[in-house]
Design a protein around this motif. Structure first.
Motif, PDB file in Angstrom:
ATOM      1  N   LEU A  44      63.033  59.584   6.279  1.00  9.81           N
ATOM      2  CA  LEU A  44      63.847  60.785   6.491  1.00  9.81           C
ATOM      3  C   LEU A  44      64.040  61.547   5.183  1.00  9.81           C
ATOM      4  O   LEU A  44      63.967  62.776   5.140  1.00  9.81           O
ATOM      5  N   ASN A  45      64.260  60.788   4.101  1.00 10.55           N
ATOM      6  CA  ASN A  45      64.447  61.391   2.784  1.00 10.55           C
ATOM      7  C   ASN A  45      63.250  62.227   2.354  1.00 10.55           C
ATOM      8  O   ASN A  45      63.413  63.306   1.784  1.00 10.55           O
ATOM      9  N   ARG A  46      62.047  61.711   2.619  1.00  9.01           N
ATOM     10  CA  ARG A  46      60.842  62.456   2.239  1.00  9.01           C
ATOM     11  C   ARG A  46      60.813  63.805   2.945  1.00  9.01           C
ATOM     12  O   ARG A  46      60.556  64.841   2.341  1.00  9.01           O
ATOM     13  N   HIS A  47      61.114  63.808   4.240  1.00  8.27           N
ATOM     14  CA  HIS A  47      61.099  65.063   4.993  1.00  8.27           C
ATOM     15  C   HIS A  47      62.171  66.029   4.503  1.00  8.27           C
ATOM     16  O   HIS A  47      61.927  67.215   4.342  1.00  8.27           O
ATOM     17  N   VAL A  48      63.351  65.500   4.288  1.00  5.38           N
ATOM     18  CA  VAL A  48      64.487  66.346   3.929  1.00  5.38           C
ATOM     19  C   VAL A  48      64.300  66.991   2.549  1.00  5.38           C
ATOM     20  O   VAL A  48      64.482  68.197   2.384  1.00  5.38           O
ATOM     21  N   THR A  49      63.904  66.190   1.561  1.00  7.37           N
ATOM     22  CA  THR A  49      63.803  66.752   0.205  1.00  7.37           C
ATOM     23  C   THR A  49      62.628  67.727   0.084  1.00  7.37           C
ATOM     24  O   THR A  49      62.647  68.618  -0.759  1.00  7.37           O
ATOM     25  N   LYS A  50      61.632  67.561   0.940  1.00  6.47           N
ATOM     26  CA  LYS A  50      60.516  68.508   0.949  1.00  6.47           C
ATOM     27  C   LYS A  50      60.998  69.881   1.422  1.00  6.47           C
ATOM     28  O   LYS A  50      60.649  70.909   0.842  1.00  6.47           O
ATOM     29  N   GLU A  51      61.842  69.894   2.453  1.00  8.27           N
ATOM     30  CA  GLU A  51      62.321  71.162   3.005  1.00  8.27           C
ATOM     31  C   GLU A  51      63.507  71.725   2.203  1.00  8.27           C
ATOM     32  O   GLU A  51      63.607  72.922   1.988  1.00  8.27           O
ATOM     33  N   TRP A  52      64.431  70.827   1.816  1.00 11.63           N
ATOM     34  CA  TRP A  52      65.642  71.254   1.101  1.00 11.63           C
ATOM     35  C   TRP A  52      65.780  70.398  -0.174  1.00 11.63           C
ATOM     36  O   TRP A  52      66.442  69.339  -0.143  1.00 11.63           O
ATOM     37  N   PRO A  53      65.186  70.843  -1.286  1.00 16.63           N
ATOM     38  CA  PRO A  53      65.157  69.999  -2.488  1.00 16.63           C
ATOM     39  C   PRO A  53      66.544  69.581  -2.985  1.00 16.63           C
ATOM     40  O   PRO A  53      66.682  68.504  -3.583  1.00 16.63           O
ATOM     41  N   GLY A  54      67.577  70.386  -2.742  1.00 16.45           N
ATOM     42  CA  GLY A  54      68.905  70.032  -3.246  1.00 16.45           C
ATOM     43  C   GLY A  54      69.703  69.130  -2.318  1.00 16.45           C
ATOM     44  O   GLY A  54      70.814  68.709  -2.649  1.00 16.45           O
ATOM     45  N   ALA A  55      69.163  68.834  -1.141  1.00 12.70           N
ATOM     46  CA  ALA A  55      69.945  68.080  -0.157  1.00 12.70           C
ATOM     47  C   ALA A  55      69.847  66.571  -0.386  1.00 12.70           C
ATOM     48  O   ALA A  55      68.937  66.088  -1.050  1.00 12.70           O
ATOM     49  N   ARG A  56      70.822  65.842   0.155  1.00 11.37           N
ATOM     50  CA  ARG A  56      70.809  64.368   0.060  1.00 11.37           C
ATOM     51  C   ARG A  56      71.188  63.744   1.382  1.00 11.37           C
ATOM     52  O   ARG A  56      71.976  64.313   2.141  1.00 11.37           O
ATOM     53  N   LEU A  57      70.681  62.568   1.633  1.00 10.56           N
ATOM     54  CA  LEU A  57      71.044  61.837   2.855  1.00 10.56           C
ATOM     55  C   LEU A  57      71.947  60.657   2.521  1.00 10.56           C
ATOM     56  O   LEU A  57      71.713  59.940   1.546  1.00 10.56           O
ATOM     57  N   PHE A  58      72.976  60.472   3.325  1.00 11.26           N
ATOM     58  CA  PHE A  58      73.869  59.317   3.167  1.00 11.26           C
ATOM     59  C   PHE A  58      73.960  58.564   4.484  1.00 11.26           C
ATOM     60  O   PHE A  58      74.041  59.195   5.544  1.00 11.26           O
ATOM     61  N   LEU A  59      74.020  57.250   4.399  1.00 16.30           N
ATOM     62  CA  LEU A  59      74.354  56.452   5.573  1.00 16.30           C
ATOM     63  C   LEU A  59      75.872  56.434   5.701  1.00 16.30           C
ATOM     64  O   LEU A  59      76.580  56.364   4.705  1.00 16.30           O
ATOM     65  N   TYR A  60      76.389  56.494   6.905  1.00 15.55           N
ATOM     66  CA  TYR A  60      77.834  56.319   7.076  1.00 15.55           C
ATOM     67  C   TYR A  60      78.068  55.558   8.375  1.00 15.55           C
ATOM     68  O   TYR A  60      77.121  55.169   9.060  1.00 15.55           O
ATOM     69  N   GLY A  61      79.337  55.353   8.727  1.00 13.57           N
ATOM     70  CA  GLY A  61      79.633  54.612   9.956  1.00 13.57           C
ATOM     71  C   GLY A  61      79.317  53.136   9.806  1.00 13.57           C
ATOM     72  O   GLY A  61      79.185  52.608   8.699  1.00 13.57           O
ATOM     73  N   SER A  62      79.173  52.481  10.953  1.00 15.46           N
ATOM     74  CA  SER A  62      79.144  51.009  10.924  1.00 15.46           C
ATOM     75  C   SER A  62      77.926  50.432  10.203  1.00 15.46           C
ATOM     76  O   SER A  62      77.969  49.303   9.751  1.00 15.46           O
ATOM     77  N   CYS A  63      76.838  51.205  10.063  1.00 17.84           N
ATOM     78  CA  CYS A  63      75.688  50.642   9.348  1.00 17.84           C
ATOM     79  C   CYS A  63      75.962  50.572   7.854  1.00 17.84           C
ATOM     80  O   CYS A  63      75.235  49.914   7.112  1.00 17.84           O
ATOM     81  N   ALA A  64      77.016  51.255   7.376  1.00 13.84           N
ATOM     82  CA  ALA A  64      77.298  51.257   5.942  1.00 13.84           C
ATOM     83  C   ALA A  64      78.711  50.787   5.602  1.00 13.84           C
ATOM     84  O   ALA A  64      79.019  50.545   4.443  1.00 13.84           O
ATOM     85  N   ASN A  65      79.590  50.638   6.592  1.00  7.81           N
ATOM     86  CA  ASN A  65      80.973  50.279   6.256  1.00  7.81           C
ATOM     87  C   ASN A  65      81.221  48.765   6.339  1.00  7.81           C
ATOM     88  O   ASN A  65      82.348  48.315   6.151  1.00  7.81           O
TER      89      ASN A  65
END
Ligand code: ATP
Ligand code: MG
Length: 335
Positions: A44-65
């Motif tokens: 997902l990160n590869r796709h996102v940073t290609k389209e929006w170089p300044g954007a970041r992805l974070f995990l949240y909710g039960s997979c990260a808490n």
């Protein structure tokens, strides 16, 4: 009989410890699931940073808490840097990008309360929801994870309570019962309130972590490594705590006047928050203050009907823990 059950627990309560701990162990996600999540995040990160170089992805909710069960879906937040973006536009664009890369069931739900893109990754088998700029959820995820590092009994209790809520059908916000997030807050509050306390109030301590999100100042003591052993003066077992948790919500909580608040580490009054009457759709029949969005009551989804369902379920659980010969089966019986 009722009076006794409010104050004193059965003498053989500790024989339930083994079953509760086994249940907890069986619900913990295996390491390989974490690896698969990382794999999907990298994609997902590869796709996102290609389209929006300044954007970041974070995990949240039960997979990260740290309160997630095995085989849960994952929640992802796309942080755009710019707070003013048009979320629908971004989500539609994101859905297009992801559809072209073999991800399955890609759908943009732009009209939902929290607009998201849903998808399923056929390689890892993981389903995922991606939202935009929901940074408060990322921060409250960190707060919950930090609390879970202080005393293992929080994670054990929350797993058991979540498993009970899912088995009994009272973990459905669209039906007026409570979210997993709300149940974890109830567990944290409960452990802050034991004597001696098992958890501290991190937002009442020196602020070692501080961020401003959507005009909300989020700060608390996050050096939780320094709090190892905090709860060790209290030697209550997991079985005693599960019993006391349900007994609190069945017989002791003052639903008319009290708000639980992990932010303050205590109960606060509904009057102080002006949560004494129905405001629009918020009925405030069970009040759980969000630790950062303090005007937000996690109990606001609960209505006149579902408060009865919830309280009957708390009482049922308390009764079973007190009197049933085989509580660990009965407690989680499907409704
Ligand atoms: P589950 O294992 O049931 O999926 P979960 O921890 O992912 O549990 P959800 O209730 O799906 O819980 O919520 C996901 C995350 O979204 C929470 O961890 C929290 O960060 C955030 N969240 C959910 N509901 C609210 C809410 N009403 N207010 C603020 N944040 C919320
Ligand atoms: Mg979730």
């Amino acid at each position: 009989r009722n009076h006794r059950s409010r104050t004193e627990c059965r003498g053989d309560i500790n024989r339930l410890n083994i079953s509760f701990l086994q249940l907890y162990q069986s619900l913990i996600p295996p390491e390989e699931e974490k690896e698969k999540q990382k794999q999907l995040m990298a994609l997902l990160n590869r796709h996102v940073t290609k389209e929006w170089p300044g954007a970041r992805l974070f995990l949240y909710g039960s997979c990260a808490n740290s309160f997630g069960f095995s085989k849960s879906d994952i929640d992802v937040c796309l942080a755009m840097g710019d707070a003013e973006v048009d979320k629908s536009e971004i989500l539609l664009k994101l859905a297009d990008i992801l559809k072209s890369d073999n991800l399955q069931n890609v759908q943009a739900l732009t009209r939902a309360r929290v607009p998201i893109v849903k998808l399923m990754d056929p390689v890892t088998g993981i389903s995922c929801d991606i939202c935009v700029n929901n940074l408060l959820a990322v921060i409250n995820t960190k707060l919950l994870r930090d609390y879970s590092k202080i005393d293992v009994r929080l994670r054990q209790l929350a797993f058991i309570v979540k498993h009970w809520a899912k088995s009994r059908g009272v973990n459905e916000t669209y039906q007026g019962t409570l979210s997993s997030y709300a149940y974890v807050l109830m567990c944290i509050h409960f452990l802050q309130q034991r004597t001696p306390s098992i958890l501290p109030c991190l937002q009442g301590m020196e602020r070692t972590y501080k961020v401003d999100v959507d005009n909300v100042e989020c700060s608390y003591f996050d050096q939780v490594d320094k709090l190892q052993g905090f709860g060790s003066r209290n030697n209550e077992s997991i079985a005693q705590l599960v019993w006391a948790f349900f007994s609190y919500w069945a017989y002791c909580h003052d639903y008319t006047n009290d708000v639980i608040s992990i932010r303050t580490g205590s109960l606060i009054s509904k009057r102080e928050k002006d949560w004494t009457r129905r405001m629009g759709n918020d009925r405030h029949l069970i009040c759980i203050e969000d630790p950062f969005e303090v005007s937000h009551d996690l109990g606001r989804v609960v209505d006149k009907h579902s408060i009865r369902v919830l309280r009957e379920e708390f009482e049922r659980a308390a009764e079973i823990l007190q009197y049933d010969p085989n509580p660990c089966v009965k407690l989680f019986e499907p409704y």
